[in-house]
Design an enzyme around this catalytic site. Structure first.
Site, mmCIF file in Angstrom:
data_model
loop_
_atom_site.group_PDB
_atom_site.id
_atom_site.type_symbol
_atom_site.label_atom_id
_atom_site.label_comp_id
_atom_site.label_asym_id
_atom_site.label_seq_id
_atom_site.Cartn_x
_atom_site.Cartn_y
_atom_site.Cartn_z
ATOM 1 N N ASP A 245 0.841 -1.196 0.000
ATOM 2 C CA ASP A 245 0.000 0.000 0.000
ATOM 3 C C ASP A 245 0.879 1.249 0.000
ATOM 4 O O ASP A 245 0.760 2.114 -0.868
ATOM 5 C CB ASP A 245 -0.934 -0.001 1.226
ATOM 6 N N TYR B 72 4.662 -14.758 0.223
ATOM 7 C CA TYR B 72 3.906 -14.824 1.475
ATOM 8 C C TYR B 72 4.290 -16.103 2.218
ATOM 9 O O TYR B 72 4.819 -17.051 1.608
ATOM 10 C CB TYR B 72 2.407 -14.752 1.167
ATOM 11 N N GLN C 215 13.468 0.927 -1.607
ATOM 12 C CA GLN C 215 12.834 0.626 -2.903
ATOM 13 C C GLN C 215 13.799 0.694 -4.086
ATOM 14 O O GLN C 215 13.817 -0.225 -4.910
ATOM 15 C CB GLN C 215 11.660 1.575 -3.137
ATOM 16 N N GLY D 3 2.313 -9.810 -4.217
ATOM 17 C CA GLY D 3 1.467 -8.628 -4.057
ATOM 18 C C GLY D 3 1.277 -7.871 -5.349
ATOM 19 O O GLY D 3 0.927 -8.444 -6.386
ATOM 20 N N GLU D 4 1.573 -6.561 -5.297
ATOM 21 C CA GLU D 4 1.374 -5.740 -6.494
ATOM 22 C C GLU D 4 2.645 -5.004 -6.927
ATOM 23 O O GLU D 4 3.066 -5.094 -8.078
ATOM 24 C CB GLU D 4 0.248 -4.728 -6.250
ATOM 25 N N ASP D 5 3.245 -4.280 -5.998
ATOM 26 C CA ASP D 5 4.341 -3.419 -6.438
ATOM 27 C C ASP D 5 5.585 -4.203 -6.851
ATOM 28 O O ASP D 5 6.192 -3.906 -7.887
ATOM 29 C CB ASP D 5 4.685 -2.391 -5.351
ATOM 30 N N SER D 6 5.983 -5.200 -6.061
ATOM 31 C CA SER D 6 7.173 -5.977 -6.451
ATOM 32 C C SER D 6 6.893 -6.761 -7.733
ATOM 33 O O SER D 6 7.794 -6.990 -8.546
ATOM 34 C CB SER D 6 7.617 -6.923 -5.329
HETATM 35 O O1 TRH Z 1 4.287 -6.289 0.793
HETATM 36 P P1 TRH Z 1 3.223 -6.747 -0.126
HETATM 37 O O2 TRH Z 1 2.664 -8.053 0.142
HETATM 38 O O3 TRH Z 1 2.131 -5.670 -0.106
HETATM 39 C C1 TRH Z 1 0.771 -5.704 -0.425
HETATM 40 C C2 TRH Z 1 -0.085 -5.557 0.750
HETATM 41 O O4 TRH Z 1 -0.252 -6.823 1.340
HETATM 42 C C3 TRH Z 1 -1.379 -4.934 0.389
HETATM 43 O O5 TRH Z 1 -2.321 -4.964 1.417
HETATM 44 C C4 TRH Z 1 -1.937 -5.489 -0.863
HETATM 45 O O6 TRH Z 1 -2.965 -4.633 -1.232
HETATM 46 C C5 TRH Z 1 -0.903 -5.499 -1.951
HETATM 47 O O7 TRH Z 1 0.267 -6.184 -1.539
HETATM 48 C C6 TRH Z 1 -1.409 -6.112 -3.220
HETATM 49 O O8 TRH Z 1 3.783 -6.778 -1.657
HETATM 50 P P2 TRH Z 1 4.160 -5.635 -2.699
HETATM 51 O O9 TRH Z 1 2.906 -5.033 -3.275
HETATM 52 O O10 TRH Z 1 5.082 -6.227 -3.631
HETATM 53 O O11 TRH Z 1 4.921 -4.524 -1.879
HETATM 54 C C7 TRH Z 1 6.209 -4.679 -1.391
HETATM 55 C C8 TRH Z 1 6.936 -3.352 -1.399
HETATM 56 O O12 TRH Z 1 8.125 -3.447 -0.646
HETATM 57 C C9 TRH Z 1 7.336 -2.897 -2.788
HETATM 58 O O13 TRH Z 1 7.191 -1.493 -2.906
HETATM 59 C C10 TRH Z 1 8.813 -3.260 -2.878
HETATM 60 C C11 TRH Z 1 9.227 -3.028 -1.465
HETATM 61 N N1 TRH Z 1 10.432 -3.719 -1.003
HETATM 62 C C12 TRH Z 1 11.544 -2.981 -0.656
HETATM 63 O O14 TRH Z 1 11.524 -1.738 -0.774
HETATM 64 N N2 TRH Z 1 12.639 -3.638 -0.190
HETATM 65 C C13 TRH Z 1 12.706 -4.985 -0.050
HETATM 66 O O15 TRH Z 1 13.751 -5.505 0.394
HETATM 67 C C14 TRH Z 1 11.562 -5.736 -0.456
HETATM 68 C C15 TRH Z 1 11.587 -7.239 -0.351
HETATM 69 C C16 TRH Z 1 10.443 -5.088 -0.916
#
Ligand code: TRH
Length: 408
Positions: A39, A220, A281, A298-301
């Protein structure tokens, strides 16, 4: 997505003028951290891009500064208001609060339908001109989003209209977040072997790991990590698996026989597992670019793995009634219809099917990797042909200035 037409000088009302970089429009994003980092990860990425590339004065309201700090170490968790990399960050402490119309931004974004404070909404209705109000939705490859993207929703009581804005993969959606120059920077980094070695060297990788197939792992807790570790350990190719701290904690602890703290590492058979610190990031991008295969979630990664131009396996955020399996299949149908081994491993990884053994699934993917690599490259061009999300979003807001409900 094709940019909506610029309104042109004649049509530039007050709303339109506020969207030109020279007059620097203002924008507020409200972010509720439901869990994890996605988020705030998405809101922070969007905020930075709007501020740095479009000259927008961004205020990011976020309710969880501790999560924010993990992806951006310069965040002060004790500050009510702070400036971080040109973005005004405000700690969103609750729904109370009275706002003056003058405090409302030109553009207001509520992320994933989080409820923005009622006092702020009242002030939006009292503001002249009223702001553009968008609900930024989650990314899915399902077709229905194309019918919902940009749909208006009237406020039941106030003279305000909110519009739905969906990220997506084609011109009937808002596109994906992608900073200008990202693709060029990625190419330069991946071609610079010394830069890749220096980056990975920061985490203590030795020669054997640098020469191995490097895999980053972000998933996860319910992913079948132990099974995959076993397949890699018994496989014929050296694999170096890099796991950020806190990810797959149990399986990593079992493999290491020790607490999975940054720097901890162990080898068994053909597999070395190494724990990395959770990085910022921008460094996470470098990690994805430096690895040969990325497991993301998730979404962003997931989106960043797409921009890395390397094979990736997506662990989708789980939803009730296995709704996420439908979303996973929708994406695989778009991305991997010609890649059966990638589909099989992705479905197995997400519990949507039972693989015929992890060693076989990995070997099949291994044999398919040249095709997956080619697809990773063509996909970037395909998606970017429709522009990037931040630009598309501002184009959409500009077009709203011309609709009757947004006029005062
Ligand atoms: O962390 P996520 O699982 O996040 C989410 C939330 O669960 C949310 O509620 C849901 O709506 C969404 O997923 C779909 O996975 P995500 O989206 O990949 O986000 C991880 C963030 O963390 C992303 O911006 C990359 C960052 N990150 C770092 O900056 N450094 C790191 O070492 C890692 C592993 C990730």
């Amino acid at each position: 997505m094709a940019a909506l037409p610029d309104p042109g000088p004649r049509a530039r009302t007050k709303e339109h003028m506020s969207l030109t970089p020279s007059t620097a429009s203002t924008l507020a994003i409200f972010c509720k951290v439901v869990d994890n980092y996605g988020d705030i990860g998405i809101c922070w990425r969007l905020s930075r891009q709007l501020a740095h590339e479009h000259g927008v004065a961004v205020s990011l309201w976020v309710d969880d500064l501790a999560s924010f700090r993990r992806i951006c170490p310069e965040v002060d968790v004790a500050a009510q208001v702070q400036e971080v990399q040109g973005v005004r960050v405000l700690h969103w402490r609750g729904q109370d609060g009275v706002f003056a119309p003058g405090e409302v931004a030109d553009i207001v974004i509520e992320f994933f339908g989080c409820d923005i404070p009622p006092g702020y909404i009242e002030a939006m209705a009292a503001r002249t001109p009223r702001p553009a109000w968008l609900n930024y939705e989650g990314l899915t490859a399902e077709d229905w989003v194309e019918g919902c993207h940009r749909l208006p929703s009237m406020h039941p009581r106030l003279k305000l209209t909110k519009h739905f804005f969906f990220p997506g993969f084609n011109e009937r959606t808002g596109g994906l977040l992608c900073e200008t120059g990202l693709e060029a920077r990625r190419q330069v980094f991946q071609h610079d072997k010394a830069a890749v070695r220096a980056f990975l060297g920061r985490f203590g990788l030795g020669e054997a790991e640098l020469a191995a197939r490097k895999v980053s792992l972000f998933c996860y807790p319910h992913a079948p990590v132990a099974e995959l570790f076993q397949a890699w350990a018994e496989g014929g190719e050296q694999v170096a698996c890099l796991v950020p701290e806190g990810v797959a904690r149990d399986a990593v602890r079992d493999f290491l026989g020790a607490e999975p703290l940054p720097g901890a590492h162990a080898s068994r058979g053909a597999l070395t597992v190494r724990v990395l610190p959770f990085v910022s990031q921008p460094d996470y991008d470098l990690l994805l670019w430096a690895c040969d295969v990325n497991f993301v979630r998730g979404e962003d990664s997931w989106v960043r793995a797409q921009w890395a131009g390397r094979p990736f396996i997506w662990h989708i955020y789980p939803q009730d009634e296995n709704l996420h399996h439908k979303k996973l299949r929708a994406f695989l149908a778009r991305y991997a219809s010609e890649l059966p081994a990638l589909c099989a491993l992705s479905l197995g990884w997400n519990g949507a099917s039972e693989p015929e053994g992890w060693s076989r699934a990995w070997q099949a993917l291994h044999a398919e990797l040249p095709l997956v690599e080619a697809r990773a490259a063509s996909w970037i061009q395909e998606v970017l042909a429709h522009g990037d999300l931040a630009t598309n979003l501002l184009d959409f807001v500009r077009s709203l200035g011309q609709t009757p409900e947004n006029q005062v």
